[in-house]
Design an enzyme around this catalytic site. Structure first.
Site, mmCIF file in Angstrom:
data_model
loop_
_atom_site.group_PDB
_atom_site.id
_atom_site.type_symbol
_atom_site.label_atom_id
_atom_site.label_comp_id
_atom_site.label_asym_id
_atom_site.label_seq_id
_atom_site.Cartn_x
_atom_site.Cartn_y
_atom_site.Cartn_z
ATOM 1 C CG ASP A 116 -2.134 0.948 0.993
ATOM 2 O OD1 ASP A 116 -2.067 1.795 0.072
ATOM 3 O OD2 ASP A 116 -3.127 0.860 1.736
HETATM 4 C C1 BGC Z 1 -5.021 3.354 0.130
HETATM 5 C C2 BGC Z 1 -5.127 2.384 -1.034
HETATM 6 C C3 BGC Z 1 -4.969 3.148 -2.329
HETATM 7 C C4 BGC Z 1 -3.615 3.872 -2.322
HETATM 8 C C5 BGC Z 1 -3.335 4.676 -3.581
HETATM 9 C C6 BGC Z 1 -3.745 4.186 0.049
HETATM 10 O O1 BGC Z 1 -3.734 5.160 1.026
HETATM 11 O O2 BGC Z 1 -5.039 2.642 1.337
HETATM 12 O O3 BGC Z 1 -6.366 1.747 -1.003
HETATM 13 O O4 BGC Z 1 -5.064 2.278 -3.418
HETATM 14 O O5 BGC Z 1 -3.609 4.777 -1.213
HETATM 15 O O6 BGC Z 1 -4.147 5.789 -3.670
#
Ligand code: BGC
Length: 795
Positions: free
Chosen positions: A228
């Protein structure tokens, strides 16, 4: 593939190090000279969030269709619908040149307070896995990669970057991993995204159990693992634990460490080559293709249809619904015009066309009144206008909801209530008109002290850009409601199983309820919810009978039943198959969902519907924590079909013959888990279940890069307290709660990426602050740096 091996062998160490992280916020690394194109990723999951300025993570995105949130799509209980949405998203992704869509978000809803409950599907892992398998298959079959997220157990937003979740191995495997297991094995997504949180002392991005063992060995996963965003602490540990790509790229903070490991450790280089091999195969599979177009109107209509087939009718007293065209109605609430249709954070879409309910109503037959302010301000003039119009109407259609400021990615909800001014307005309206129909727009369950005052209630969750057109069709009976709650609505927050253990103490959170999440808890401990899991009304009625179970040679079992439309309108029924497992030697919930089948039937029509149980659903086994594996559970199983978890007729018995050996539980030692007691014996019973000391983290000074200001402040750091006090008064922290929680509750290592001016040698100031070494001096230095870097902060 020799040709691919040769390309990898020709990479320099620097290039190899770059492959292990994003080239920028959204792309994997590409090498022109070897004809290796980057793969473009994009949020996800309910629309394409392709930001216009590639360098800006949260910036304005290109216009795209906003489908209903995961919580609402799940309420369709309909895999075909999920497949249609997946195919449409694939077409859109290709139009925008996106190869990997960052979704579905499929964590288990442990508590109704979870801030990302609107994105997640269900409290039930089977339903989650069943529906997300269909969504992922559709994406993949149409040439776009999916990223199942967040692996695993990202069930809370509070302290999401640092929280250590203490989960027993059985609950982990039977609940939190099951949906992923089904989807990964059935639909083979291109990537799996590792979550922020820790599980039993290991960050998911540094968790060899999750990645090397479970994903690669047990599930034979061949795809790419990605982190993530900003979830990587130590890139070397991460790679060795099974992580292929760090996203986005830590402003290169981690690049140097990877390069050193590559130059000194041949084993690390071998693992790197394997990761690069997977990454290149992925970018070549989902080759760049940009058709540039898709039919926006057609896709908008799918968003409407998806909402129609998912919105849940919760109450219909005295047949108040559907409305009749000749009735005079008053529509109250700004959401009728500006609906709450999507959640805040990374899934936020720049929609194509958001519908206004009044656009569909016949002129002269309705009035509109705003009713209340979303920021909870009292306003007598708004109330007066609403009451006057309500007095003159036959029926009142009142929109209510949780404003985005109270519910978003990045923080958890504080309670399950609607704002006070909205609830007061219900009471006042009831005084003047008893024909109240409530439309609830919330990311998750609500307490409903107003239940008795309403004759009709719809829950729309966050219904996507077509929600109001869908509501119009449902209100007037042009479509028949067929959504079913994919999570329990408790009477009150105090009834929820993890009440005392959510969201933990900013460092550790104990999952003491173990496998008793959602209806598994309410049904076993006989706690009456407001609406049970699976509940949903229709304008017609269905009966479900004659369950049968047939075992097949390929290891599957086929469940079937007869479904009949016994009402007077056509509609879609939903047979929910439940199993009650043997629970003498191994504790088990009263019922568990194990199959779903939907069918559209004319009045009087009857049909046999079926659902297949696959071996990876582990219906006839349990997870043996000492053997670290699923083992068969012998005994008598009872199967039944019902319209929700509370109304199941467990009429069919199935005996799995054999003797359970080495059962790891002692009934007397675990009274709560065996259902003999309503309350857990402090932490002791959980410790027994856990079978060892609980792996708590307990950070103490000197605090590390992985400590948050909040954690340090709870442990007495004056510097951290002062920093938080000062910063909470400064924009954008003052007004942007998601950002504020990120800065205060996230680890300080993330600040280094988010606010580059704080990085590099200035890290000493952050350490100084946290650890109370001349903290005023360090605060001053940071203050000056931040003033200089205002732009950086805002980003
Ligand atoms: C979120 C993800 C997301 C990523 C990119 C993160 O903060 O938890 O779900 O895909 O950001 O935006």
């Amino acid at each position: 593939m020799a040709e691919l091996d040769a390309r990898i062998a020709s990479l320099t160490k620097e290039e190899k190090a770059r492959f292990l992280r994003g080239q920028d916020n959204w792309n994997t690394y590409g090498v022109k000279r070897l004809d290796i194109a980057p793969a473009r990723m994009s949020d996800g999951p309910i629309g394409i969030r392709k930001v216009q300025d590639e360098g800006d993570m949260m910036g304005v995105a290109k216009t795209s269709i906003c489908y209903p949130s995961g919580a609402l799509l799940a309420a369709s209980f309909d895999a075909d619908l999920l497949a249609q949405v997946g195919s449409a998203l694939a077409e859109e992704a290709k139009a925008y040149g996106v190869q990997i869509l960052l979704g579905p978000a499929m964590n288990i809803k442990r508590s109704p307070l979870g801030g990302r409950g609107f994105e997640y599907y269900s409290e039930d892992p089977y339903l989650t896995g069943y529906l997300t398998s269909a969504y992922v298959k559709a994406l993949e079959e149409n040439g776009v990669g999916a990223s199942v997220k967040h692996f695993a157990a990202n069930s809370q937003e509070s302290s999401r970057f640092v929280i250590n979740e203490v989960i027993d191995e059985r609950a982990l495997n039977e609940l939190y991993l099951k949906g992923f297991r089904m989807t990964i094995m059935n639909a083979k997504p291109a990537t799996a995204m590792m979550s922020y949180n820790q599980i039993n002392g290991f960050h998911s991005t540094e968790n060899p159990y999750l990645m090397n063992q479970v994903l690669r060995e047990e599930w034979s996963y061949q795809g790419v693992t990605i982190s993530d965003w900003m979830a990587v602490l130590d890139p070397v540990k991460s790679l060795l634990s099974g992580l292929d790509i760090e996203m986005p790229n830590s402003n290169d903070v981690n690049y140097g460490k990877t390069l050193i490991a590559l130059s000194t450790d041949p084993q690390f280089e071998k693992k790197t080559d394997e990761a690069i091999d997977r990454i290149i195969r992925m970018s070549e599979k989902y080759q760049k293709q940009q058709s540039g177009t898709y039919d926006l109107n057609k896709h908008h209509q799918l968003a409407v249809k998806a909402a129609e087939e998912s919105i849940i009718l919760l109450k219909n007293q005295d047949g108040i619904l559907p409305l009749r065209k000749e009735e005079r109605i008053v529509v109250i609430g700004d959401f009728a015009i500006h609906p709450r249709y999507q959640g805040g954070g990374s899934s936020h879409i720049n929609p194509y066309e958001v519908d206004d309910l009044t656009k569909f109503l016949s002129a002269g037959k309705f009035t509109f009144s705003k009713g209340y302010h979303l920021d909870e301000r009292e306003d007598d003039s708004l109330v007066k206008d609403a009451l006057e119009k309500a007095k003159r109407a036959d029926k009142v259609v009142m929109y209510l909801g949780v404003p985005e400021a109270l519910e978003s990615e990045g923080f958890d909800r504080a309670n399950l209530r609607l704002p006070k001014n909205q609830m007061e307005l219900i009471d006042s309206l009831y005084e003047v008109n008893h024909n109240l129909i409530l439309i609830l727009m919330s990311g998750g369950p609500l307490e409903m002290p107003f239940y008795d005052k309403a004759k009709g209630i719809f829950e729309t969750y966050l219904g996507g850009e077509g929600v109001n057109e869908a509501l119009y069709h449902l209100l007037y009976g042009e479509k028949n409601p067929c959504g079913h709650l994919a999570e329990t609505f408790p009477v009150k927050l105090e009834d929820t199983p993890c009440l005392r253990d959510f969201p933990g103490d900013a460092t550790d959170v104990l999952y003491r309820e173990s496998i008793y999440v959602g209806y598994r808890y309410y049904e076993t401990y006989h706690i009456k919810p407001l609406f049970p899991f699976g509940f949903g009304l229709s304008y017609t009625e269905f009966s479900y009978s004659d369950v049968s179970l047939v075992s097949k040679e390929d290891g599957t079992f086929v469940l079937s039943c007869r479904m009949k439309n016994i009402g007077s309108l056509p509609g879609k029924g939903c047979a929910q198959f439940y199993v009650s497992k043997p629970n003498e030697e191994v504790f088990n919930p009263q019922v568990e969902l194990c199959g779903v089948a939907t069918a559209f039937l004319q009045p009087g029509e009857e049909k046999e519907v079926t659902s297949v149980i696959h071996p990876n659903e582990e219906v006839f086994s349990y997870y043996h924590f000492r053997k670290h594996a699923f083992v068969p559970l012998y005994g008598t199983y009872r199967f039944g079909v019902g319209s929700d978890s509370e109304h199941v007729n467990l009429s069919l018995e199935y005996r799995l013959k054999g003797t359970n050996l080495d059962v790891p539980y002692e009934r007397k030692a675990l009274p709560f888990y065996f259902g003999n007691s309503h309350s857990m014996n402090g932490e002791r019973e959980f410790e027994k279940l856990f079978n060892g000391p609980l792996p708590k983290m307990n950070p103490h000074a000197p605090f590390s890069l992985d400590t948050s200001f909040y954690q340090a402040s709870l442990r007495g750091s004056k510097g951290a307290k002062l920093f938080m006090k000062i910063m909470s008064g400064i924009e954008p922290l003052k007004s942007n709660r998601m950002f504020r929680e990120q800065v205060f509750l996230g680890p300080i290592r993330c600040l280094i990426y988010m606010i580059p001016k704080l990085g590099g040698r200035n890290i000493k100031h952050l350490f100084g602050l946290l650890n109370d070494h001349h903290y005023r001096y360090h605060l001053l230095c940071l203050g000056i740096l931040m003033l200089k870097g205002r732009k950086g902060i805002a980003q």
